[in-house]
Design a protein around this motif. Structure first.
Motif, PDB file in Angstrom:
ATOM      1  N   ASP A  84       5.040  -7.737   4.206  1.00  0.00           N
ATOM      2  CA  ASP A  84       5.032  -7.156   2.868  1.00  0.00           C
ATOM      3  C   ASP A  84       4.548  -5.731   2.940  1.00  0.00           C
ATOM      4  O   ASP A  84       3.517  -5.467   3.541  1.00  0.00           O
ATOM      5  CB  ASP A  84       4.030  -7.901   1.981  1.00  0.00           C
ATOM      6  N   GLU A  86       2.769  -2.578   1.195  1.00  0.00           N
ATOM      7  CA  GLU A  86       1.831  -2.386   0.103  1.00  0.00           C
ATOM      8  C   GLU A  86       2.193  -1.147  -0.701  1.00  0.00           C
ATOM      9  O   GLU A  86       2.660  -0.155  -0.160  1.00  0.00           O
ATOM     10  CB  GLU A  86       0.396  -2.249   0.620  1.00  0.00           C
ATOM     11  N   VAL A 135      -0.646  -3.659  -4.608  1.00  0.00           N
ATOM     12  CA  VAL A 135       0.189  -4.859  -4.687  1.00  0.00           C
ATOM     13  C   VAL A 135       1.090  -4.902  -3.462  1.00  0.00           C
ATOM     14  O   VAL A 135       1.297  -3.893  -2.792  1.00  0.00           O
ATOM     15  CB  VAL A 135       1.059  -4.885  -5.968  1.00  0.00           C
ATOM     16  N   LYS A 136       1.642  -6.065  -3.191  1.00  0.00           N
ATOM     17  CA  LYS A 136       2.609  -6.236  -2.108  1.00  0.00           C
ATOM     18  C   LYS A 136       3.961  -6.596  -2.706  1.00  0.00           C
ATOM     19  O   LYS A 136       4.034  -7.119  -3.822  1.00  0.00           O
ATOM     20  CB  LYS A 136       2.135  -7.333  -1.152  1.00  0.00           C
ATOM     21  N   ASN A 138       6.008  -8.990  -2.277  1.00  0.00           N
ATOM     22  CA  ASN A 138       6.256 -10.374  -2.667  1.00  0.00           C
ATOM     23  C   ASN A 138       5.276 -10.910  -3.710  1.00  0.00           C
ATOM     24  O   ASN A 138       5.355 -12.076  -4.083  1.00  0.00           O
ATOM     25  CB  ASN A 138       6.242 -11.283  -1.433  1.00  0.00           C
ATOM     26  N   ASP A 139       4.353 -10.067  -4.198  1.00  0.00           N
ATOM     27  CA  ASP A 139       3.436 -10.487  -5.258  1.00  0.00           C
ATOM     28  C   ASP A 139       4.170 -10.556  -6.589  1.00  0.00           C
ATOM     29  O   ASP A 139       5.284 -10.042  -6.736  1.00  0.00           O
ATOM     30  CB  ASP A 139       2.276  -9.502  -5.406  1.00  0.00           C
ATOM     31  N   GLU A 140       3.519 -11.171  -7.542  1.00  0.00           N
ATOM     32  CA  GLU A 140       3.966 -11.140  -8.930  1.00  0.00           C
ATOM     33  C   GLU A 140       2.798 -10.653  -9.767  1.00  0.00           C
ATOM     34  O   GLU A 140       1.648 -10.709  -9.327  1.00  0.00           O
ATOM     35  CB  GLU A 140       4.414 -12.534  -9.388  1.00  0.00           C
ATOM     36  N   LYS A 154       8.107 -10.019 -11.122  1.00  0.00           N
ATOM     37  CA  LYS A 154       8.056  -9.814  -9.676  1.00  0.00           C
ATOM     38  C   LYS A 154       7.811  -8.340  -9.396  1.00  0.00           C
ATOM     39  O   LYS A 154       8.463  -7.471  -9.977  1.00  0.00           O
ATOM     40  CB  LYS A 154       9.367 -10.252  -9.027  1.00  0.00           C
ATOM     41  N   ILE A 186      -2.818  -9.716 -10.734  1.00  0.00           N
ATOM     42  CA  ILE A 186      -1.954  -9.850  -9.563  1.00  0.00           C
ATOM     43  C   ILE A 186      -1.907 -11.323  -9.167  1.00  0.00           C
ATOM     44  O   ILE A 186      -2.949 -11.966  -9.037  1.00  0.00           O
ATOM     45  CB  ILE A 186      -2.510  -9.028  -8.370  1.00  0.00           C
ATOM     46  N   VAL A 187      -0.702 -11.852  -8.981  1.00  0.00           N
ATOM     47  CA  VAL A 187      -0.509 -13.207  -8.489  1.00  0.00           C
ATOM     48  C   VAL A 187      -0.017 -13.074  -7.046  1.00  0.00           C
ATOM     49  O   VAL A 187       1.147 -12.726  -6.832  1.00  0.00           O
ATOM     50  CB  VAL A 187       0.513 -13.994  -9.332  1.00  0.00           C
ATOM     51  N   PRO A 188      -0.895 -13.279  -6.049  1.00  0.00           N
ATOM     52  CA  PRO A 188      -0.496 -13.083  -4.655  1.00  0.00           C
ATOM     53  C   PRO A 188       0.613 -14.047  -4.252  1.00  0.00           C
ATOM     54  O   PRO A 188       0.703 -15.170  -4.758  1.00  0.00           O
ATOM     55  CB  PRO A 188      -1.759 -13.355  -3.855  1.00  0.00           C
ATOM     56  N   SER A 189       1.463 -13.597  -3.336  1.00  0.00           N
ATOM     57  CA  SER A 189       2.521 -14.454  -2.824  1.00  0.00           C
ATOM     58  C   SER A 189       1.916 -15.555  -1.955  1.00  0.00           C
ATOM     59  O   SER A 189       0.852 -15.390  -1.387  1.00  0.00           O
ATOM     60  CB  SER A 189       3.524 -13.640  -2.020  1.00  0.00           C
TER      61      SER A 189
END
Length: 191
Positions: A84, A86, A135-136, A138-140, A154, A186-189
């Motif tokens: 991912d 950043e 954020v990365k 693939n995060d949401e 996304k 942030i919702v991590p992948s």
């Protein structure tokens, strides 16, 4: 020793409040953003160690009517297989946002006024930054408005733009009637 009253970790002036506390090492960089769209990145090692009851050190200077909006820790790339990439996510109260590549913010001395991180739409008078975080791809993210609307988005669907861009509308907000983006989570992948 901790007591039932807690432990003093910083002395605050009248009107000040502690909003964030994150763990970092001397190898990390810290990104600090202001409500008026400025940001500065500096090395964590430039923060001198202080006692628990000290006020700390200045991270950023602010102009009139400007204040600290968000902060984030950028850790060095520790893996050779990076899955991912950043970015910094910048979001405004009126629902505009963008991803910014970390290379757009070169490390500077702490205490400066920073550089432009996001421009505001001229029509959105009174707009301000609500989020400036790492954020990365693939995060949401979860965007929450003052009126209680929650949207999951996304991160990779938000375009990457330069510092001087205004971004794109990520969430429609009735800004003229007082609704704003009040929180960005942030919702991590999943690994």
């Amino acid at each position: 020793n901790t007591s039932s009253r807690g432990l003093t970790i910083a002395t605050l002036d009248v009107g000040d409040e502690l909003n964030w506390c994150q763990k970092c090492t001397d190898d990390d960089d810290i990104l600090v953003g202001s409500s008026m769209g400025k940001a500065t990145r500096f090395h964590a090692k430039s923060l001198r160690p202080t006692g628990r009851t000290s006020r700390g050190v200045k991270s950023m200077s602010f102009g009139e009517d400007d204040q600290l909006s968000d902060m984030s820790i950028l850790m060095p790339d520790s893996s050779s297989e990076k899955t991912d990439e950043e970015y910094y996510l910048a979001m405004t109260a009126s629902g505009y946002g963008k991803r910014i590549h970390p290379s757009e913010f070169s490390p500077r001395a702490r205490g400066g006024k920073g550089v432009m991180a996001i421009k505001f739409k001229k029509a959105n008078v009174g707009d301000y930054v609500t989020c400036l975080r790492v954020v990365k791809d693939n995060d949401e993210i979860l965007l929450v408005t003052k009126k209680g609307i929650i949207v999951r988005q996304k991160v990779k669907d938000i375009p990457s733009q330069g510092r001087a861009a205004t971004g794109v509308r990520v969430q429609k907000v009735d800004f003229e009637n007082g609704d704003v983006i009040s929180n960005v989570s942030i919702v991590p992948s999943s690994p």
